[in-house]
Design an enzyme around this catalytic site. Structure first.
Site, PDB file in Angstrom:
ATOM      1  N   HIS A 217      -6.505  30.862  38.796  1.00  0.00           N
ATOM      2  CA  HIS A 217      -6.979  30.545  40.160  1.00  0.00           C
ATOM      3  C   HIS A 217      -7.510  31.797  40.857  1.00  0.00           C
ATOM      4  O   HIS A 217      -6.788  32.513  41.549  1.00  0.00           O
ATOM      5  CB  HIS A 217      -5.868  29.895  40.996  1.00  0.00           C
TER       6      HIS A 217
ATOM      7  N   HIS B 163     -11.215  32.936  42.887  1.00  0.00           N
ATOM      8  CA  HIS B 163     -12.563  32.581  43.326  1.00  0.00           C
ATOM      9  C   HIS B 163     -13.508  33.764  43.163  1.00  0.00           C
ATOM     10  O   HIS B 163     -13.109  34.913  43.280  1.00  0.00           O
ATOM     11  CB  HIS B 163     -12.558  32.116  44.779  1.00  0.00           C
TER      12      HIS B 163
ATOM     13  N   HIS C 141      -8.534  21.460  44.333  1.00  0.00           N
ATOM     14  CA  HIS C 141      -7.563  22.011  45.282  1.00  0.00           C
ATOM     15  C   HIS C 141      -6.845  20.867  46.001  1.00  0.00           C
ATOM     16  O   HIS C 141      -7.458  19.872  46.363  1.00  0.00           O
ATOM     17  CB  HIS C 141      -8.264  22.828  46.372  1.00  0.00           C
TER      18      HIS C 141
ATOM     19  N   GLU D  43      -2.203  22.614  49.759  1.00  0.00           N
ATOM     20  CA  GLU D  43      -1.944  23.911  50.404  1.00  0.00           C
ATOM     21  C   GLU D  43      -2.021  23.710  51.917  1.00  0.00           C
ATOM     22  O   GLU D  43      -1.021  23.792  52.607  1.00  0.00           O
ATOM     23  CB  GLU D  43      -2.910  25.021  49.965  1.00  0.00           C
TER      24      GLU D  43
ATOM     25  N   ASP E  73      -6.099  33.805  44.056  1.00  0.00           N
ATOM     26  CA  ASP E  73      -6.979  33.038  44.947  1.00  0.00           C
ATOM     27  C   ASP E  73      -8.151  33.918  45.432  1.00  0.00           C
ATOM     28  O   ASP E  73      -9.216  33.871  44.836  1.00  0.00           O
ATOM     29  CB  ASP E  73      -6.173  32.474  46.122  1.00  0.00           C
ATOM     30  N   ASP E  74      -7.962  34.664  46.508  1.00  0.00           N
ATOM     31  CA  ASP E  74      -9.018  35.521  47.065  1.00  0.00           C
ATOM     32  C   ASP E  74      -8.444  36.898  47.382  1.00  0.00           C
ATOM     33  O   ASP E  74      -8.218  37.221  48.556  1.00  0.00           O
ATOM     34  CB  ASP E  74      -9.570  34.896  48.359  1.00  0.00           C
TER      35      ASP E  74
HETATM   36 ZN   LIG Z   1      -8.464  28.495  45.868  1.00  0.00          ZN
END
Ligand SMILES: [Zn+2]
Length: 356
Positions: free
Chosen positions: A27, A29, A215, A218, A296-297
């Site tokens: 995961h 991006h 997704h 969350e 994630d980021d």
């Molecule tokens: Zn994500």
């Protein structure tokens, strides 16, 4: 604590190095994978004026304060994300982004990286959707060859856009499956639209042999995870962490061995949980739900892959045996070929049996 009787302070306990634990990263991006220094250099190259909150965050290493649990907070997050993306303009920038993502992952012990991208957002600057996707896939090929990491791509549709756009992307992803695309995702604000609006796109992707990895769970609760299972036949859930609020759903995920790509630092940075110890990692793990920790980021959340395992160790008291199991779960849930999986799994065993 220092001894008052004049003795030496005790040595800190030796712990195994989590960056040496072999793992898979499922995961991450595309834009969010960038190194802060790279964004600053590219902004300079193109004369882009970044929002002050972003430059502050990038230079201090502190994630910007975001409360994405409301729509205004999410909008702010998207603004920062868009600003970072606007610095990536030429094929050489894409090459650099992908190579650096691979290098950072290798440094974190990842032997297999599945990076997620919506090529639509790069299409205007790169001559259209197909050229953008080809440039990205070429960059992944090059990074794979140059660094030795196993690397594949998930194409992610944007749930803020029309479901017909998602279908176009799904067809394109299937067409390029033999060039390294392994899955289809759905990202952006989970509160917008319904998963079932995108069911045709996901059907196209699944029929084309791609993994379904939307997704859910969350920013929104367990119902969104159920929608991913029921309407999109998810093989993996991006996040899924809020399934912890529903014991029956946990059981279902465990029974079907659907992996949740849990990103603890992201959860805290976006305000889903106040503190790292509030992320229900234990609840999910103890229920038998397979997990694949992800960053994630990292650009906006300030931490990369190993840091997620550190968080499990320090805030949830995961033992080395349990951390090794988390790493195995990430490998098993990946799309890596059997030989890569077995190499990574035996690396995990070696890590665990070698004394700290
Ligand atoms: Zn994500």
């Amino acid at each position: 604590m220092l001894s008052s009787s004049g003795g030496h302070p005790p040595n800190p306990p030796r712990v195994r190095d989590l960056s040496a634990l072999p793992k898979a990263h499922l995961h991450l991006h595309f834009t969010g994978s960038m190194r802060p220094t790279t964004v600053l250099e590219l902004a300079d190259k193109y004369g882009v004026r970044l929002p002050e909150s972003l430059t502050d965050a990038l230079t201090s290493g502190e994630p910007p304060r975001l409360r994405a649990t409301d729509e205004r907070g999410w909008f702010r997050f998207q603004r920062l994300y868009d600003a970072a993306r606007s610095c990536v303009r030429e094929p050489e920038d894409i090459q650099r982004l992908v190579r650096e993502a691979a290098e950072e992952d290798l440094r974190d012990g990842s032997g297999w990286l599945e990076i997620q991208v919506d090529p639509t957002s790069y299409a205007p600057r790169l001559g259209g959707l197909i050229p953008a996707l080809e440039i990205i896939l070429d960059a992944v090929d090059t990074a794979r060859r140059d660094t030795g990491i196993g690397m594949r791509v998930l194409v992610a549709a944007n749930r803020m856009k029309h479901p017909l756009d998602a279908r176009t992307l799904a067809r394109l992803a299937v067409r390029y499956a033999d060039r390294g695309i392994v899955g289809f995702g759905l990202s952006n604000d989970e509160r917008r639209g319904m998963a079932r609006d995108f069911d045709r796109a996901f059907a196209i992707a699944r029929e084309g042999g791609l993994l379904s990895a939307p997704h859910g769970g969350e920013l929104t609760g367990p119902a969104s995870v159920r929608d991913c299972l029921d309407d999109l036949e998810a093989d993996r859930i991006g996040h899924g962490v809020r399934a912890a609020e529903d014991p029956r759903l946990l059981q279902r995920l465990a029974d079907r061995q659907v992996t949740c790509e849990v990103c603890p630092a992201s959860n805290v940075a976006l305000g889903v949980y106040d503190k790292p110890e509030d992320v229900p990692l234990r609840t999910l793990f103890d229920a038998g739900v397979p997990l694949a920790l992800g960053a994630d980021d990292p650009l906006l959340f300030g931490s990369r892959l190993t840091a997620q395992y550190e968080l499990a160790r320090h805030h949830h008291a995961f033992t080395d045996g349990e951390l090794a199991e988390l790493a195995r779960q990430s490998v098993r849930a990946s799309t890596a070929p059997a030989s890569v999986k077995s190499d990574l799994l035996s690396g995990v065993d070696t890590w665990l049996t070698t004394p700290a």
